[in-house]
Scaffold this motif. Sequence first.
Motif, PDB file in Angstrom:
ATOM      1  N   ILE A 124      -8.837  -3.649   9.971  1.00 45.44           N
ATOM      2  CA  ILE A 124      -8.346  -4.423   8.830  1.00 45.44           C
ATOM      3  C   ILE A 124      -9.337  -4.374   7.667  1.00 45.44           C
ATOM      4  N   ALA A 125     -10.619  -4.544   7.972  1.00 41.36           N
ATOM      5  CA  ALA A 125     -11.635  -4.478   6.912  1.00 41.36           C
ATOM      6  C   ALA A 125     -11.686  -3.078   6.298  1.00 41.36           C
ATOM      7  N   THR A 126     -11.595  -2.056   7.120  1.00 40.55           N
ATOM      8  CA  THR A 126     -11.623  -0.684   6.624  1.00 40.55           C
ATOM      9  C   THR A 126     -10.416  -0.403   5.739  1.00 40.55           C
ATOM     10  N   ALA A 127      -9.257  -0.923   6.107  1.00 41.01           N
ATOM     11  CA  ALA A 127      -8.057  -0.748   5.284  1.00 41.01           C
ATOM     12  C   ALA A 127      -8.294  -1.298   3.881  1.00 41.01           C
ATOM     13  N   GLY A 128      -8.828  -2.512   3.813  1.00 40.30           N
ATOM     14  CA  GLY A 128      -9.104  -3.114   2.512  1.00 40.30           C
ATOM     15  C   GLY A 128     -10.125  -2.325   1.710  1.00 40.30           C
ATOM     16  N   LEU A 129     -11.174  -1.871   2.380  1.00 38.07           N
ATOM     17  CA  LEU A 129     -12.207  -1.087   1.692  1.00 38.07           C
ATOM     18  C   LEU A 129     -11.680   0.258   1.212  1.00 38.07           C
ATOM     19  N   VAL A 130     -10.835   0.887   2.009  1.00 37.81           N
ATOM     20  CA  VAL A 130     -10.265   2.180   1.609  1.00 37.81           C
ATOM     21  C   VAL A 130      -9.438   2.012   0.337  1.00 37.81           C
ATOM     22  N   TYR A 131      -8.644   0.947   0.261  1.00 40.62           N
ATOM     23  CA  TYR A 131      -7.874   0.726  -0.959  1.00 40.62           C
ATOM     24  C   TYR A 131      -8.808   0.432  -2.136  1.00 40.62           C
ATOM     25  N   LEU A 132      -9.758  -0.464  -1.928  1.00 39.64           N
ATOM     26  CA  LEU A 132     -10.646  -0.848  -3.031  1.00 39.64           C
ATOM     27  C   LEU A 132     -11.441   0.335  -3.569  1.00 39.64           C
ATOM     28  N   LEU A 133     -11.948   1.168  -2.687  1.00 36.86           N
ATOM     29  CA  LEU A 133     -12.774   2.294  -3.120  1.00 36.86           C
ATOM     30  C   LEU A 133     -11.951   3.536  -3.459  1.00 36.86           C
ATOM     31  N   GLY A 134     -10.998   3.873  -2.584  1.00 38.57           N
ATOM     32  CA  GLY A 134     -10.260   5.121  -2.731  1.00 38.57           C
ATOM     33  C   GLY A 134      -9.113   5.066  -3.713  1.00 38.57           C
TER      34      GLY A 134
ATOM     35  N   ILE B  43      -3.831   9.536  -0.916  1.00 37.79           N
ATOM     36  CA  ILE B  43      -4.346   9.568   0.455  1.00 37.79           C
ATOM     37  C   ILE B  43      -4.941   8.215   0.826  1.00 37.79           C
ATOM     38  N   ALA B  44      -5.676   7.608  -0.095  1.00 40.09           N
ATOM     39  CA  ALA B  44      -6.293   6.309   0.180  1.00 40.09           C
ATOM     40  C   ALA B  44      -5.230   5.241   0.464  1.00 40.09           C
ATOM     41  N   CYS B  45      -4.171   5.234  -0.315  1.00 38.10           N
ATOM     42  CA  CYS B  45      -3.107   4.239  -0.090  1.00 38.10           C
ATOM     43  C   CYS B  45      -2.427   4.449   1.264  1.00 38.10           C
ATOM     44  N   GLY B  46      -2.127   5.701   1.593  1.00 37.10           N
ATOM     45  CA  GLY B  46      -1.513   5.989   2.890  1.00 37.10           C
ATOM     46  C   GLY B  46      -2.432   5.624   4.040  1.00 37.10           C
ATOM     47  N   LEU B  47      -3.707   5.947   3.898  1.00 37.25           N
ATOM     48  CA  LEU B  47      -4.685   5.620   4.931  1.00 37.25           C
ATOM     49  C   LEU B  47      -4.866   4.111   5.068  1.00 37.25           C
ATOM     50  N   ALA B  48      -4.906   3.401   3.940  1.00 38.13           N
ATOM     51  CA  ALA B  48      -5.034   1.938   3.982  1.00 38.13           C
ATOM     52  C   ALA B  48      -3.838   1.317   4.686  1.00 38.13           C
TER      53      ALA B  48
ATOM     54  N   VAL C 141      -5.809  -8.757  -2.696  1.00 35.63           N
ATOM     55  CA  VAL C 141      -5.424  -8.887  -1.290  1.00 35.63           C
ATOM     56  C   VAL C 141      -6.384  -8.100  -0.406  1.00 35.63           C
ATOM     57  N   SER C 142      -6.778  -6.919  -0.854  1.00 32.97           N
ATOM     58  CA  SER C 142      -7.711  -6.107  -0.071  1.00 32.97           C
ATOM     59  C   SER C 142      -9.048  -6.816   0.103  1.00 32.97           C
ATOM     60  N   LEU C 143      -9.515  -7.458  -0.944  1.00 37.88           N
ATOM     61  CA  LEU C 143     -10.759  -8.224  -0.854  1.00 37.88           C
ATOM     62  C   LEU C 143     -10.618  -9.373   0.138  1.00 37.88           C
TER      63      LEU C 143
ATOM     64  N   TYR D 168       0.843  -1.195   0.000  1.00 38.92           N
ATOM     65  CA  TYR D 168       0.000   0.000   0.000  1.00 38.92           C
ATOM     66  C   TYR D 168       0.885   1.253   0.000  1.00 38.92           C
ATOM     67  N   ALA D 169       1.908   1.238   0.840  1.00 39.88           N
ATOM     68  CA  ALA D 169       2.797   2.400   0.944  1.00 39.88           C
ATOM     69  C   ALA D 169       3.581   2.616  -0.349  1.00 39.88           C
ATOM     70  N   LEU D 170       4.035   1.540  -0.977  1.00 41.59           N
ATOM     71  CA  LEU D 170       4.780   1.675  -2.235  1.00 41.59           C
ATOM     72  C   LEU D 170       3.908   2.264  -3.347  1.00 41.59           C
TER      73      LEU D 170
END
Length: 167
Positions: free
Chosen positions: A88-98, A145-150, A68-70, A16-18
């Motif tokens: 953990i679920a929110t992290a995956g959702l943030v990546y998938l959506l954001g 922002i979404a990747c950093g937040l995830a 992986v997020s799913l 996510y960070a990369l």
Amino acid sequence: MSPLVYYLAHVAVLAYALVGGVFLAFSDFIMRSLSLISGHGGAEAMQVINREVFRWVFMTLFLGLAAVSLVLVLHAAIWLDGAPAMLIATAGLVYLLGCFAVTVVFNVPMNEALAGLDLAETSTQSYWTGTYLPRWTFWNTVRTIACGLAAALLLFGLTALSQAQQP
């Protein structure tokens, strides 16, 4: 949490960070630099970048993180509870959506529109400066922002999970 998903989640924090770092570079200075190139040079450079992005390293990370997020969302919803599950679920959702959905819905269509433009046309420069640069950069910043937040949410979720498992 299963050991496989646990280790996969740790790798996902880094991934996510990369991916977020790549997006940050574009929002911070690459797009600004391309906007300062005279003539159609910036638009042409972005057309080339959009073709070259399909190399396997970035696309493996970007698309792999969607899968992986799913997995993280489903695993957290089914097998975890409390704060670790939520984080953990929110992290995956943030990546998938954001990140992933924003890319598919906003950035990719703009990239395809830019790819179809003739650099010799004056309308290309108008699209490049008036539409593409501001809108693409805005949505790219959302992805950053979404990747950093995830990454942060997943890191906090793994920390909470570890603390909850300690006696």
